[in-house]
Design a protein around this motif. Sequence first.
Motif, mmCIF file in Angstrom:
data_model
loop_
_atom_site.group_PDB
_atom_site.id
_atom_site.type_symbol
_atom_site.label_atom_id
_atom_site.label_comp_id
_atom_site.label_asym_id
_atom_site.label_seq_id
_atom_site.Cartn_x
_atom_site.Cartn_y
_atom_site.Cartn_z
ATOM 1 N N ASP A 257 6.156 70.052 102.110
ATOM 2 C CA ASP A 257 5.922 70.888 101.224
ATOM 3 C C ASP A 257 7.036 71.008 100.287
ATOM 4 O O ASP A 257 7.101 71.999 99.488
ATOM 5 N N LYS A 258 8.051 69.989 100.061
ATOM 6 C CA LYS A 258 9.098 69.943 99.180
ATOM 7 C C LYS A 258 8.650 68.991 97.798
ATOM 8 O O LYS A 258 9.348 68.967 97.010
ATOM 9 N N LEU A 259 7.566 68.232 98.116
ATOM 10 C CA LEU A 259 6.959 67.302 96.899
ATOM 11 C C LEU A 259 6.693 68.410 95.760
ATOM 12 O O LEU A 259 6.331 69.532 95.944
ATOM 13 N N PRO A 260 7.069 68.092 94.499
ATOM 14 C CA PRO A 260 6.797 69.034 93.438
ATOM 15 C C PRO A 260 5.465 69.393 93.466
ATOM 16 O O PRO A 260 4.745 68.528 93.384
ATOM 17 N N ASN A 261 5.143 70.730 93.035
ATOM 18 C CA ASN A 261 3.709 71.002 92.855
ATOM 19 C C ASN A 261 3.218 70.819 91.604
ATOM 20 O O ASN A 261 3.144 71.784 90.913
ATOM 21 N N PHE A 262 3.059 69.518 91.108
ATOM 22 C CA PHE A 262 2.664 69.364 89.922
ATOM 23 C C PHE A 262 1.446 69.552 89.443
ATOM 24 O O PHE A 262 0.350 69.986 90.549
ATOM 25 N N LYS A 263 1.025 69.797 88.137
ATOM 26 C CA LYS A 263 -0.197 70.691 87.748
ATOM 27 C C LYS A 263 -0.559 70.045 86.404
ATOM 28 O O LYS A 263 0.358 69.885 85.734
ATOM 29 N N LEU A 264 -1.797 69.778 86.169
ATOM 30 C CA LEU A 264 -2.081 69.405 84.815
ATOM 31 C C LEU A 264 -2.321 70.684 83.894
ATOM 32 O O LEU A 264 -2.851 71.709 84.054
ATOM 33 N N SER A 265 -1.704 70.271 82.694
ATOM 34 C CA SER A 265 -2.027 71.446 81.590
ATOM 35 C C SER A 265 -3.320 71.528 81.257
ATOM 36 O O SER A 265 -3.939 70.813 80.917
ATOM 37 N N ARG A 266 -3.857 72.852 81.248
ATOM 38 C CA ARG A 266 -5.386 72.959 80.941
ATOM 39 C C ARG A 266 -5.565 72.824 79.367
ATOM 40 O O ARG A 266 -4.656 72.960 78.502
ATOM 41 N N ASP A 267 -6.721 71.858 79.058
ATOM 42 C CA ASP A 267 -6.945 71.348 77.688
ATOM 43 C C ASP A 267 -8.094 72.237 77.438
ATOM 44 O O ASP A 267 -9.403 71.967 78.164
ATOM 45 N N LYS A 268 -8.403 72.797 76.449
ATOM 46 C CA LYS A 268 -9.589 73.585 76.097
ATOM 47 C C LYS A 268 -10.833 72.564 75.806
ATOM 48 O O LYS A 268 -12.082 72.864 75.731
ATOM 49 N N THR A 269 -10.552 71.199 75.470
ATOM 50 C CA THR A 269 -11.579 70.447 75.089
ATOM 51 C C THR A 269 -12.012 69.597 76.640
ATOM 52 O O THR A 269 -12.866 68.725 76.193
ATOM 53 N N GLY A 270 -11.271 69.912 77.531
ATOM 54 C CA GLY A 270 -11.972 69.589 78.742
ATOM 55 C C GLY A 270 -11.205 68.443 79.382
ATOM 56 O O GLY A 270 -10.687 67.509 78.599
ATOM 57 N N LEU A 271 -10.784 68.523 80.510
ATOM 58 C CA LEU A 271 -10.295 67.269 81.226
ATOM 59 C C LEU A 271 -11.539 65.985 81.365
ATOM 60 O O LEU A 271 -12.694 66.493 81.481
ATOM 61 N N THR A 272 -10.998 64.915 81.362
ATOM 62 C CA THR A 272 -11.935 63.751 81.617
ATOM 63 C C THR A 272 -11.390 62.933 82.686
ATOM 64 O O THR A 272 -10.281 62.439 83.040
ATOM 65 N N LYS A 273 -12.368 62.825 83.810
ATOM 66 C CA LYS A 273 -12.004 62.106 85.031
ATOM 67 C C LYS A 273 -12.739 60.716 85.141
ATOM 68 O O LYS A 273 -13.553 60.524 84.053
ATOM 69 N N VAL A 274 -12.037 60.017 85.805
ATOM 70 C CA VAL A 274 -12.767 58.612 86.035
ATOM 71 C C VAL A 274 -14.433 58.836 86.097
ATOM 72 O O VAL A 274 -14.612 59.329 87.090
ATOM 73 N N GLY A 275 -15.443 57.958 85.714
ATOM 74 C CA GLY A 275 -16.710 58.023 85.717
ATOM 75 C C GLY A 275 -17.362 59.156 84.722
ATOM 76 O O GLY A 275 -18.542 59.044 84.936
ATOM 77 N N ASN A 276 -16.415 59.820 84.130
ATOM 78 C CA ASN A 276 -17.158 60.729 83.282
ATOM 79 C C ASN A 276 -17.435 59.914 81.757
ATOM 80 O O ASN A 276 -18.122 60.459 81.020
ATOM 81 N N LEU A 277 -16.909 58.778 81.535
ATOM 82 C CA LEU A 277 -17.169 58.070 80.231
ATOM 83 C C LEU A 277 -18.247 56.785 80.392
ATOM 84 O O LEU A 277 -18.527 56.409 81.423
ATOM 85 N N SER A 278 -18.848 56.392 79.260
ATOM 86 C CA SER A 278 -19.581 55.208 79.214
ATOM 87 C C SER A 278 -18.846 54.079 79.423
ATOM 88 O O SER A 278 -17.437 54.134 79.239
#
Length: 662
Positions: A257-278
């Motif tokens: 429980d001491k590992l940093p609680n990293f989070k992604l900054s929200r982006d209004k143009t949307g996050l892109t995950k692996v598999g989302n692109l051509s």
Amino acid sequence: MSRQQDPKGVILTGYISNIEVVSPASGVNSAEEIESSSLSRRTGHYSVQNRARNAPGKPPYHRCNSQDSLDELAMDDYWTEVENITLSGEGDAEPQEEVQLKVPDEGEQEEAWLTEAGLATLFDESASDPEDMMGLLSTLTRTQAAAVEKRVEKLQQTLRKRNKQHQVPDVRDIFKLPGTPESKEDEAKSPERSENRKKDITTDGQAMGLGNRAGPAEQSVSEPETDINLEVSFSDQALSYKEGSKGSSEALTDADDKLPNFKLSRDKTGLTKVGNLSPQDMKKVHRLVLIEMTALFDTAGIDLKAHKAVKLKVKESGLFGVPLAALLEQDQRRQPGTKVPIILQRLISHIEDEGLDTEGLLRIPGAAIRVKAVCVELEGKFYEGLFPWESLKQHDAASLLKLFIRELPHPLLTVKYLSAFIAVLRLPTKKQQLQALNLLVLLLPESSRDTLKALMEFFQRVIDHKEQNKMTLNNVAVVMAPNIFMFKGFRNKISEQQEFSLATETANIVRLLIRYQNLLWTIPKFIMNQVRKQNTENQKKVSKDRAMMKLLKKMAYEREKHEKQEKPLSEVDSSSQGFIRVQAPQFSKVSMAVQLTEELQASDVLSRFLSQDSSVSVKREDLCLYEIGGNIQERCLDEETYMKDLLELNPSAEWFIKCIQR
């Protein structure tokens, strides 16, 4: 079943020694210790656990302060797993050929790197499209450009040594703005400018045609330490950290429980995950990620050495010991679209069906003789659907899952990148380590990346039941690390000191992969922006594909036809009036107009479509709103994407609702 056994060590399939990655041993073993170690290796047993319980007899080893330390008690499970792996391989009659690693010749590594990065034209004019290369170069950040320059310079030096006539372009010409009068001769007349060339790379983006970018000092990361900034190049962030925080380091702990609680900054143009692109855009992503990953390690002064596996004879069919790509190819003939080996999926589902509350799950091994017998039976009956799954014990299934990973002819993390995964822990901050892992995950072949993701998701589900099964993040990481990182010949290639160090390092890498898996399979926005810019540059320089133009004209004609049928003429050109036209050619309602608002998200568009077309039988989670055309080939949108913001980023895009190709 083709199995592996090494009488001198564990059941393994190949290993990168990583001697460049591991610090040299700080102590010298006594003759008695060396003899004891040699004897244990010859007999196939390992004495680390005895040493761990007897501190005075254990050789000292160094733990890097850039990683979370795992105490000796936690690491006992690691050495127990190593011993179980060793014992499970005793008596195998069919040894498998050991992977032999080839160290690239001088200059070969730079040529291979430039080729993979899409920059082969820099040393071979016939290798690729120079206009495509220039489109890529025009998108690079300063640190990325410096990484390219470094490889070109090394290759130049090598070719000079070989006395070859072929001339590699001068790096100053590569990044010179079009129309700049400066030549190599002019540069030679300006010693001061030449001496400051290195400095210019990191302080003057305009000098290399990189656009109006803020320098590292201006890009100083101001968000809380737990935020991961995806909009600024990781290597630029690392350079900013290096210049502003020399000598400092983060305080790191090893509690789950001491590992940093990293989070992604929200982006209004949307996050892109692996598999989302051509596939076309993913190819560009791979090239940019390779350059960015190299630049990130360069910033920390870490020189990565790529290895190649010498071709070896492997099984071409079956379940265990088959190359991952070949196994997936055979599975896809049975189940089109399969991305994770069917046998691995079935083992995971069987373990979960038996319940994840079982104490010691993944840690307690199955009976070795019984596991071997089940392997043989699976090879013969699995694809025919005749295997009696109801008789398979849960711990045996877990042992089979680990055996499947170990017996892959090449490591799941690949020979090419395995040393880079371990080198991640040499980066100075936990954030940089996480960023490097993000890039490395994106560099993995699709088969390895998808299989690794399935495993990490399964491990997390096991950890979610830690109150019952006693398998915390630490426990799962130390048990799975030797299965993922160790292969045949491992102990023969490194010293005992290095093995101790690698044990802790690999366990920590697995911890990070599990803990931050929701972040690691995300394509950073700065990479996406570079892809968009490259697409835009290529469209300016390369004639449009005729087939694509024909398809777009047909789509435009059909869209216009439907719009004329459904809407008054005044509403046909509605985008300029605050509307977007969403098409769904796979469904009965093939088109609908959606009014743009500041708060309109992709999820709202999908909900509105489903409410208007009651005939849709597809589940909501199987539908996606796609961004197609403009400065992107095709992208499945994150449901939290704000449509108005994305339209500003890609005003020429068209919007389609389609079933997700899984």
